[in-house]
Scaffold this motif. Structure first.
Motif, PDB file in Angstrom:
ATOM      1  N   GLN A   1       6.901   1.411   0.985  1.00  0.00           N
ATOM      2  CA  GLN A   1       6.664   1.632  -0.431  1.00  0.00           C
ATOM      3  C   GLN A   1       6.730   3.118  -0.790  1.00  0.00           C
ATOM      4  OE1 GLN A   1       6.611  -0.817  -2.403  1.00  0.00           O
ATOM      5  NE2 GLN A   1       6.231  -2.523  -1.011  1.00  0.00           N
ATOM      6  N   MET A   2       6.273   3.980   0.105  1.00  0.00           N
ATOM      7  CA  MET A   2       6.367   5.413  -0.147  1.00  0.00           C
ATOM      8  C   MET A   2       7.818   5.882  -0.113  1.00  0.00           C
ATOM      9  SD  MET A   2       3.883   7.359  -0.993  1.00  0.00           S
ATOM     10  CE  MET A   2       4.479   8.953  -0.433  1.00  0.00           C
ATOM     11  N   MET A   3       8.601   5.316   0.799  1.00  0.00           N
ATOM     12  CA  MET A   3      10.016   5.660   0.852  1.00  0.00           C
ATOM     13  C   MET A   3      10.708   5.236  -0.430  1.00  0.00           C
ATOM     14  SD  MET A   3      13.206   4.124   2.821  1.00  0.00           S
ATOM     15  CE  MET A   3      13.414   3.246   1.278  1.00  0.00           C
ATOM     16  N   LEU A   4      10.359   4.029  -0.929  1.00  0.00           N
ATOM     17  CA  LEU A   4      10.933   3.529  -2.174  1.00  0.00           C
ATOM     18  C   LEU A   4      10.546   4.428  -3.347  1.00  0.00           C
ATOM     19  CD1 LEU A   4      12.386   1.380  -3.852  1.00  0.00           C
ATOM     20  CD2 LEU A   4      10.254   0.074  -3.887  1.00  0.00           C
ATOM     21  N   ARG A   5       9.298   4.820  -3.399  1.00  0.00           N
ATOM     22  CA  ARG A   5       8.841   5.709  -4.470  1.00  0.00           C
ATOM     23  C   ARG A   5       9.586   7.044  -4.430  1.00  0.00           C
ATOM     24  NH1 ARG A   5       5.354   9.950  -4.702  1.00  0.00           N
ATOM     25  NH2 ARG A   5       4.299  10.308  -6.700  1.00  0.00           N
ATOM     26  N   ARG A   6       9.713   7.622  -3.248  1.00  0.00           N
ATOM     27  CA  ARG A   6      10.380   8.907  -3.104  1.00  0.00           C
ATOM     28  C   ARG A   6      11.844   8.809  -3.513  1.00  0.00           C
ATOM     29  NH1 ARG A   6       8.755   9.590   1.543  1.00  0.00           N
ATOM     30  NH2 ARG A   6      10.571   9.063   2.809  1.00  0.00           N
ATOM     31  N   MET A   7      12.495   7.720  -3.154  1.00  0.00           N
ATOM     32  CA  MET A   7      13.897   7.538  -3.490  1.00  0.00           C
ATOM     33  C   MET A   7      14.089   7.386  -4.994  1.00  0.00           C
ATOM     34  SD  MET A   7      16.484   4.603  -2.108  1.00  0.00           S
ATOM     35  CE  MET A   7      16.329   5.261  -0.443  1.00  0.00           C
ATOM     36  N   ILE A   8      13.213   6.610  -5.618  1.00  0.00           N
ATOM     37  CA  ILE A   8      13.328   6.408  -7.065  1.00  0.00           C
ATOM     38  C   ILE A   8      13.117   7.721  -7.805  1.00  0.00           C
ATOM     39  CG2 ILE A   8      12.208   5.325  -9.055  1.00  0.00           C
ATOM     40  CD1 ILE A   8      11.803   2.847  -7.363  1.00  0.00           C
ATOM     41  N   LEU A   9      12.168   8.527  -7.370  1.00  0.00           N
ATOM     42  CA  LEU A   9      11.936   9.824  -8.007  1.00  0.00           C
ATOM     43  C   LEU A   9      13.143  10.739  -7.845  1.00  0.00           C
ATOM     44  CD1 LEU A   9       8.206  10.560  -7.052  1.00  0.00           C
ATOM     45  CD2 LEU A   9       9.108   9.826  -9.267  1.00  0.00           C
ATOM     46  N   GLN A  10      13.801  10.693  -6.702  1.00  0.00           N
ATOM     47  CA  GLN A  10      14.994  11.515  -6.497  1.00  0.00           C
ATOM     48  C   GLN A  10      16.133  11.077  -7.408  1.00  0.00           C
ATOM     49  OE1 GLN A  10      15.751  11.051  -2.327  1.00  0.00           O
ATOM     50  NE2 GLN A  10      14.168  12.519  -1.682  1.00  0.00           N
ATOM     51  N   LEU A  11      16.257   9.767  -7.619  1.00  0.00           N
ATOM     52  CA  LEU A  11      17.347   9.251  -8.441  1.00  0.00           C
ATOM     53  C   LEU A  11      17.077   9.405  -9.929  1.00  0.00           C
ATOM     54  CD1 LEU A  11      18.202   6.006  -6.435  1.00  0.00           C
ATOM     55  CD2 LEU A  11      19.478   8.151  -6.478  1.00  0.00           C
TER      56      LEU A  11
ATOM     57  N   MET B   1       0.826  -1.201   0.000  1.00  0.00           N
ATOM     58  CA  MET B   1       0.000   0.000   0.000  1.00  0.00           C
ATOM     59  C   MET B   1       0.867   1.261   0.000  1.00  0.00           C
ATOM     60  SD  MET B   1      -3.215   0.732   2.551  1.00  0.00           S
ATOM     61  CE  MET B   1      -4.038  -0.782   2.048  1.00  0.00           C
ATOM     62  N   TRP B   2       0.648   2.116  -0.994  1.00  0.00           N
ATOM     63  CA  TRP B   2       1.374   3.384  -1.064  1.00  0.00           C
ATOM     64  C   TRP B   2       0.478   4.545  -1.491  1.00  0.00           C
ATOM     65  CZ3 TRP B   2       1.620   6.223  -5.555  1.00  0.00           C
ATOM     66  CH2 TRP B   2       1.215   5.559  -6.726  1.00  0.00           C
ATOM     67  N   PHE B   3      -0.536   4.269  -2.324  1.00  0.00           N
ATOM     68  CA  PHE B   3      -1.375   5.350  -2.837  1.00  0.00           C
ATOM     69  C   PHE B   3      -2.118   6.055  -1.707  1.00  0.00           C
ATOM     70  CE2 PHE B   3      -5.322   7.006  -4.740  1.00  0.00           C
ATOM     71  CZ  PHE B   3      -4.774   7.836  -5.700  1.00  0.00           C
ATOM     72  N   GLU B   4      -2.682   5.288  -0.776  1.00  0.00           N
ATOM     73  CA  GLU B   4      -3.391   5.872   0.355  1.00  0.00           C
ATOM     74  C   GLU B   4      -2.458   6.737   1.192  1.00  0.00           C
ATOM     75  OE1 GLU B   4      -3.475   2.838  -0.620  1.00  0.00           O
ATOM     76  OE2 GLU B   4      -5.579   2.323  -1.028  1.00  0.00           O
TER      77      GLU B   4
END
Length: 295
Positions: free
Chosen positions: A228-238, A211-214
């Motif tokens: 999952q939100m941490m992973l998303r944020r990291m990928i966007l930064q990279l 779950m990340w969208f919520e």
């Protein structure tokens, strides 16, 4: 006793099935092996695209980058809390709702069943859900992840069908001994529902883990974000280092390729939930079939 002799057609069919299963296994395992290999390989070789299904130039710099601060530990802890509490609340609420629906003498059985089925067909959408969450004061609380997923119409129907298949004589004999409905549910019905509970515990755990969208919509406080939100944020930064010049500068500065970090994050994220399935595997098949025959 005469043994069954396979015909040429049956042997051909078995061979085709074996080859198909091998192909599917390779298709599913290769991306995982490739991801794992990139996370452990030399940054230069990763940038040159020379990594396939095994690591080259072993390094743990990608994992060291992930664990250089406490953010991933905090996100892991948040996710574990969401998974444990969310799955527990989901199973409890579903059982409490499905039990009266399985009782033929319950007056509101049919109206409530109709309301449950309606929710499977019609959905208010994101904006009404957002307004509801805001009016309930659930923003930036862990409850915003757990409570909206506590009940599912699909889960209720499956649980109700399973409870209907339990012999009514067990409930009647328990009432003769002085039990009430709560006692019957927790002392008789739920112990007999272990395969079903294990299966939907697995479904719930995987759902809460992914779950990340919520969290993106309802949690502005990053200290409450799941993994999952941490992973998303990291990928966007990279993503800022996708061009060749930026990539080269990043590798020279940190001695690690952004792809090393991304793949290490993927491995760290998926490994724990992968170990949950073997623990529940013996209940999984029976739990999927129980309650699915009778409507």
């Amino acid at each position: 006793m005469k043994l069954y002799k396979q015909t040429l057609g049956s042997r051909t069919f078995d061979l085709f099935n074996y080859l198909l299963m091998i192909f599917l296994c390779i298709t599913m395992l290769y991306p995982l092996l490739n991801t794992f290999s990139i996370s452990l390989s030399d940054p230069t070789l990763v940038g040159q695209g020379k990594i396939s299904w095994y690591p080259r130039g072993f390094t743990l710099d990608g994992y060291a980058y992930l664990f250089k601060d406490n953010e991933i530990i905090r996100s892991y802890w948040n996710t574990i809390v969401y998974v444990v509490l969310g799955t527990t609340v989901q199973l409890l609420m579903t059982s409490l709702f499905a039990y009266p629906l399985a009782m033929s003498h319950f007056v509101l059985r049919k109206p409530l069943a109709v309301l449950v089925i309606i929710t499977m067909i019609f959905n208010g959408g994101l904006i009404p859900s957002y307004m509801l969450i805001r009016n309930l004061g659930l923003f930036d609380t862990m409850a915003v992840i757990i409570l909206p997923a506590a009940l599912s119409a699909f889960n209720i129907i499956i649980f109700r069908t399973f409870f209907q298949d339990i012999p009514a004589e067990l409930r009647e004999s328990a009432f003769l001994d002085g039990a009430n409905d709560i006692t019957v549910l927790f002392r008789i019905y739920l112990p007999l529902s272990k395969p079903l509970m294990a299966t939907f515990a697995l479904f719930g755990a995987v759902s809460f883990w992914n779950m990340w969208f919520e969290a993106m919509i309802y949690l502005n406080d990053e200290t409450m974000h799941p993994i999952q939100m941490m992973l998303r944020r990291m990928i966007l930064q990279l993503e800022d280092y996708t061009d060749l010049a930026g990539l080269q500068r990043y590798v020279e500065t940190t001695n690690v390729n952004p792809r090393n970090i991304k793949m290490a994050a993927v491995i760290v994220t998926i490994l724990p939930i992968m170990f949950v399935y073997p623990l529940l595997q013996k209940h999984f098949v029976s739990g999927m079939m129980i309650g699915s025959v009778k409507g």
